[in-house]
Design a protein around this motif. Structure first.
Motif, PDB file in Angstrom:
ATOM      1  N   THR A  45      -3.232   1.082  -3.792  1.00  0.00           N
ATOM      2  CA  THR A  45      -3.374  -0.036  -2.873  1.00  0.00           C
ATOM      3  C   THR A  45      -3.800  -1.290  -3.613  1.00  0.00           C
ATOM      4  OG1 THR A  45      -5.653   0.617  -2.396  1.00  0.00           O
ATOM      5  CG2 THR A  45      -3.951   1.459  -0.921  1.00  0.00           C
ATOM      6  N   GLN A  71       0.850  -1.181   0.000  1.00  0.00           N
ATOM      7  CA  GLN A  71       0.000   0.000   0.000  1.00  0.00           C
ATOM      8  C   GLN A  71       0.886   1.231   0.000  1.00  0.00           C
ATOM      9  OE1 GLN A  71      -2.252  -1.910  -0.474  1.00  0.00           O
ATOM     10  NE2 GLN A  71      -3.546  -2.407   1.267  1.00  0.00           N
ATOM     11  N   SER A 131      -4.215   0.904   6.367  1.00  0.00           N
ATOM     12  CA  SER A 131      -2.870   1.411   6.064  1.00  0.00           C
ATOM     13  C   SER A 131      -2.921   2.933   6.098  1.00  0.00           C
ATOM     14  CB  SER A 131      -2.416   0.929   4.691  1.00  0.00           C
ATOM     15  OG  SER A 131      -2.307  -0.478   4.657  1.00  0.00           O
ATOM     16  N   TYR A 148      -3.640   7.460  -3.225  1.00  0.00           N
ATOM     17  CA  TYR A 148      -3.300   6.122  -2.763  1.00  0.00           C
ATOM     18  C   TYR A 148      -3.177   5.161  -3.930  1.00  0.00           C
ATOM     19  CZ  TYR A 148      -8.333   5.322  -3.341  1.00  0.00           C
ATOM     20  OH  TYR A 148      -9.603   5.234  -3.857  1.00  0.00           O
ATOM     21  N   GLY A 185      -7.458  -1.945   2.147  1.00  0.00           N
ATOM     22  CA  GLY A 185      -7.324  -2.657   0.885  1.00  0.00           C
ATOM     23  C   GLY A 185      -7.957  -4.030   0.952  1.00  0.00           C
TER      24      GLY A 185
END
Lengths: 109, 117
Positions: free
Chosen positions: A26, A2, A98, A24, A92
């Motif tokens: 992921t 991630q 995360s 992000y 995720g």
């Protein structure tokens, strides 16, 4: 793995608006959270987005675009007490949270 | 109602010693998480309990770290032969598992600040 990116620091004036961006990458996506953390204290939950669009909660709003891997947290009518670190966190496919490194917001009078 | 409680709030010990960190989650929360947070970083996942069992311990850095939750409530994180690199804030969080697809927010304790001299 991630990868969650957010700016390290932002400064704004009391009463103003600040937008904290988070991008992000992921393995899968099952939701995005924003937390506020004052120095030496626990992270506290601010917002949750799982569908595209804007979620508004008082002075704080959070936006999500899943296709762009992008979210932002909008803080309106800034107050001195809003000076804190703001953490973007993604769940995720592994269903673990995360976190990004956090954005330190400093509100000046 | 009470939030997540962690004790001690601060722990200072010498390299090589054994430490135990305690977490008392919110009553009724079946899910419990341990994280480690270094200065200027976000929390880093260590281990996740669903009830009494460790559902995911993939974040534990090595076999010096171990956690238990024998009765499905209070959890203890144990660190053997501590090293200076273990110094960090150890955060515990709990959440309500409604058994559905929604992600319930995790509620964090204030953490234990661990300093290894």
């Amino acid at each position: 793995g991630q990868n969650i990116d957010q700016p390290t620091e932002m400064t704004a004036t009391e009463g103003a608006i600040v937008q904290i961006n988070c991008t992000y990458q992921t393995s899968g996506f099952n939701g995005l959270f924003w937390y506020q953390q004052h120095a030496g204290e626990a992270p506290t939950f601010l917002s949750y987005n799982v569908l595209d669009g804007l979620e508004e909660k008082g002075r704080f709003s959070s936006f999500l675009s899943r296709s762009k891997g992008y979210s932002y947290l909008l803080l309106k009518e800034l107050q001195m007490k809003d000076s804190a670190s703001y953490l973007c966190a993604v769940i995720g496919n592994d269903y673990k949270l995360s976190f990004g490194a956090g954005t330190t917001v400093t509100v000046r009078a | 109602g009470a939030g997540v409680s962690q004790t001690p709030s601060n722990k200072v010990t010498e390299k090589g010693k054994y430490v135990e960190l305690r977490c008392d989650p919110i009553s009724g929360h079946t899910a419990l998480y341990w994280y480690r947070q270094s200065l200027g970083q976000g929390p880093e996942f260590l281990i996740y309990f669903q009830g009494t069992g460790a559902a995911d311990d993939s974040g534990l850095p090595n076999d010096r770290f171990f956690a238990v939750r024998p009765e499905g409530s209070v959890s203890t994180l144990k660190i053997q032969r501590t090293e200076r690199g273990d110094s960090a804030v150890y955060l515990c969080a709990s959440s309500y598992d409604d058994g559905g697809d929604s992600n319930q927010p995790q509620h964090f304790g204030d953490g234990t600040r661990l300093s290894i001299l």
